[in-house]
Design an enzyme around this catalytic site. Structure first.
Site, PDB file in Angstrom:
ATOM      1  N   GLU A  75      -1.926 -15.172  -2.669  1.00  0.00           N
ATOM      2  CA  GLU A  75      -2.939 -14.374  -3.328  1.00  0.00           C
ATOM      3  C   GLU A  75      -3.065 -15.249  -4.707  1.00  0.00           C
ATOM      4  O   GLU A  75      -3.954 -14.913  -5.477  1.00  0.00           O
ATOM      5  CB  GLU A  75      -2.583 -12.919  -3.974  1.00  0.00           C
ATOM      6  CG  GLU A  75      -2.196 -12.009  -2.800  1.00  0.00           C
ATOM      7  CD  GLU A  75      -3.278 -11.810  -2.009  1.00  0.00           C
ATOM      8  OE1 GLU A  75      -4.306 -12.240  -1.891  1.00  0.00           O
ATOM      9  OE2 GLU A  75      -3.020 -10.734  -1.290  1.00  0.00           O
ATOM     10  N   HIS A  94       0.036  -8.400  -9.236  1.00  0.00           N
ATOM     11  CA  HIS A  94      -0.386  -7.609  -8.106  1.00  0.00           C
ATOM     12  C   HIS A  94       1.009  -7.300  -7.324  1.00  0.00           C
ATOM     13  O   HIS A  94       1.763  -7.863  -7.177  1.00  0.00           O
ATOM     14  CB  HIS A  94      -0.986  -8.821  -7.126  1.00  0.00           C
ATOM     15  CG  HIS A  94      -1.217  -8.147  -5.776  1.00  0.00           C
ATOM     16  ND1 HIS A  94      -1.961  -7.161  -5.294  1.00  0.00           N
ATOM     17  CD2 HIS A  94      -0.861  -8.653  -4.407  1.00  0.00           C
ATOM     18  CE1 HIS A  94      -1.763  -6.929  -3.957  1.00  0.00           C
ATOM     19  NE2 HIS A  94      -1.321  -7.966  -3.548  1.00  0.00           N
ATOM     20  N   HIS A  96       2.144  -3.707  -4.354  1.00  0.00           N
ATOM     21  CA  HIS A  96       1.992  -2.881  -3.337  1.00  0.00           C
ATOM     22  C   HIS A  96       2.809  -1.334  -3.706  1.00  0.00           C
ATOM     23  O   HIS A  96       3.711  -0.907  -2.835  1.00  0.00           O
ATOM     24  CB  HIS A  96       2.400  -3.166  -1.960  1.00  0.00           C
ATOM     25  CG  HIS A  96       1.824  -4.504  -1.560  1.00  0.00           C
ATOM     26  ND1 HIS A  96       1.925  -5.131  -0.452  1.00  0.00           N
ATOM     27  CD2 HIS A  96       0.929  -5.337  -2.122  1.00  0.00           C
ATOM     28  CE1 HIS A  96       1.445  -6.153  -0.169  1.00  0.00           C
ATOM     29  NE2 HIS A  96       0.433  -6.480  -1.419  1.00  0.00           N
ATOM     30  N   HIS A 157      -4.080  -1.890   0.700  1.00  0.00           N
ATOM     31  CA  HIS A 157      -3.293  -2.994   0.236  1.00  0.00           C
ATOM     32  C   HIS A 157      -2.605  -2.686  -0.857  1.00  0.00           C
ATOM     33  O   HIS A 157      -1.092  -2.673  -0.788  1.00  0.00           O
ATOM     34  CB  HIS A 157      -4.233  -4.255   0.165  1.00  0.00           C
ATOM     35  CG  HIS A 157      -3.585  -5.401  -0.404  1.00  0.00           C
ATOM     36  ND1 HIS A 157      -4.366  -6.847  -0.086  1.00  0.00           N
ATOM     37  CD2 HIS A 157      -2.633  -5.808  -0.978  1.00  0.00           C
ATOM     38  CE1 HIS A 157      -3.462  -7.598  -0.598  1.00  0.00           C
ATOM     39  NE2 HIS A 157      -2.201  -7.193  -0.968  1.00  0.00           N
TER      40      HIS A 157
HETATM   41  P1  13P Z   1       3.084 -13.769  -1.512  1.00  0.00           P
HETATM   42  O1  13P Z   1       4.563 -13.738  -1.088  1.00  0.00           O
HETATM   43  O2  13P Z   1       2.296 -14.980  -0.691  1.00  0.00           O
HETATM   44  O3  13P Z   1       2.883 -13.823  -2.998  1.00  0.00           O
HETATM   45  O4  13P Z   1       2.221 -12.509  -0.729  1.00  0.00           O
HETATM   46  C1  13P Z   1       2.533 -11.276  -0.968  1.00  0.00           C
HETATM   47  C2  13P Z   1       1.331 -10.417  -1.326  1.00  0.00           C
HETATM   48  O5  13P Z   1       0.966  -9.730  -2.034  1.00  0.00           O
HETATM   49  C3  13P Z   1       0.214 -10.499  -0.008  1.00  0.00           C
HETATM   50  O6  13P Z   1      -0.809  -9.653  -0.453  1.00  0.00           O
END
Ligand code: 13P
Length: 215
Positions: A75, A94, A96, A157
């Site tokens: 990202e 960021h 989830h 997401h």
């Molecule tokens: P990364 O491990 O590449 O940071 O990916 C996690 C992610 O949030 C993908 O949306």
């Protein structure tokens, strides 16, 4: 702050993300602004194994600032685009988180059902449309949803937050998740009544008067 200290803070923020329960594994990523670019967590490296030297230094176009680094988070484009377009932002988180992601899976943002929604800078939290992670289209959608806000949900997401510091971005991500959880629970009794535009403007004014959430 010197770069070594900032590297340590990014590592701590990434670990705090998981310790707070709003992320698991390596499904989130963290970045902080440095001179001429950003430091970002590497892709797919568990945070417990990650040290300050594993962070990746990029310019704001995503080009490496240093040779022989790890691969940046998938990202990186989202983080670089946010930091390039938001000069006041010093950090991006960021993740989830479960409740924010559950809402975002329905393409729903968070309306002004609770006054704390204003902590993200407006009277609602938008949800960006779905696009493939790591792409320019995904980043463009997220930036549009962040317009005038410090946080946004991302369809199918997760969520993304910006802050004037790593700690502020992290706290906001936790707040967004809390709001999402409260909103989901409120929805169990039906769509809750919403605060009016005037009521939310008064909350913004009160936040400004009290300097609420500014540290
Ligand atoms: P990364 O491990 O590449 O940071 O990916 C996690 C992610 O949030 C993908 O949306």
């Amino acid at each position: 702050m010197d770069e070594q200290a900032l590297r340590q803070q990014v590592v701590e923020a990434a670990r705090a993300l998981n310790a707070s329960g709003i992320n698991q594994g390596t499904s989130g990523n963290v970045s902080a602004r440095i001179d001429g670019g950003l430091l970002i967590t590497p892709t797919s490296l568990p945070y417990e194994q990650m040290g300050p030297g594993d962070l990746v230094a990029l310019d704001l176009q995503g080009q490496p600032l240093v040779d022989d680094q790890r691969r940046p988070s998938s990202e990186w484009r989202l983080h670089a685009d946010i930091l390039r377009s938001r000069p006041e932002a010093m950090a991006v988180v960021h993740c989830h988180s479960t409740s924010a992601t559950a809402l975002a899976c329905h393409g729903r943002g968070i309306p002004p059902f609770h006054y704390m929604v204003a902590i993200a800078g407006g009277s609602d939290l938008r949800c960006a449309p779905y696009d493939l992670f790591g792409t320019q289209a995904f980043s463009d959608g997220a930036l549009a949803a962040l317009q005038g806000r410090q946080a946004a949900l991302l369809a199918h997401h997760g969520q993304v937050c910006v802050g004037a510091s790593l700690q502020q971005a992290l706290r906001l991500a936790i707040e967004v998740e809390t709001l999402a959880r409260m909103y989901l629970q409120a929805l169990a009794l039906g769509e809750p009544p919403l605060l009016s535009r005037g009521q939310m403007a008064a909350v913004q004014h009160q936040f400004a008067t009290l300097l609420y959430g500014s540290t």
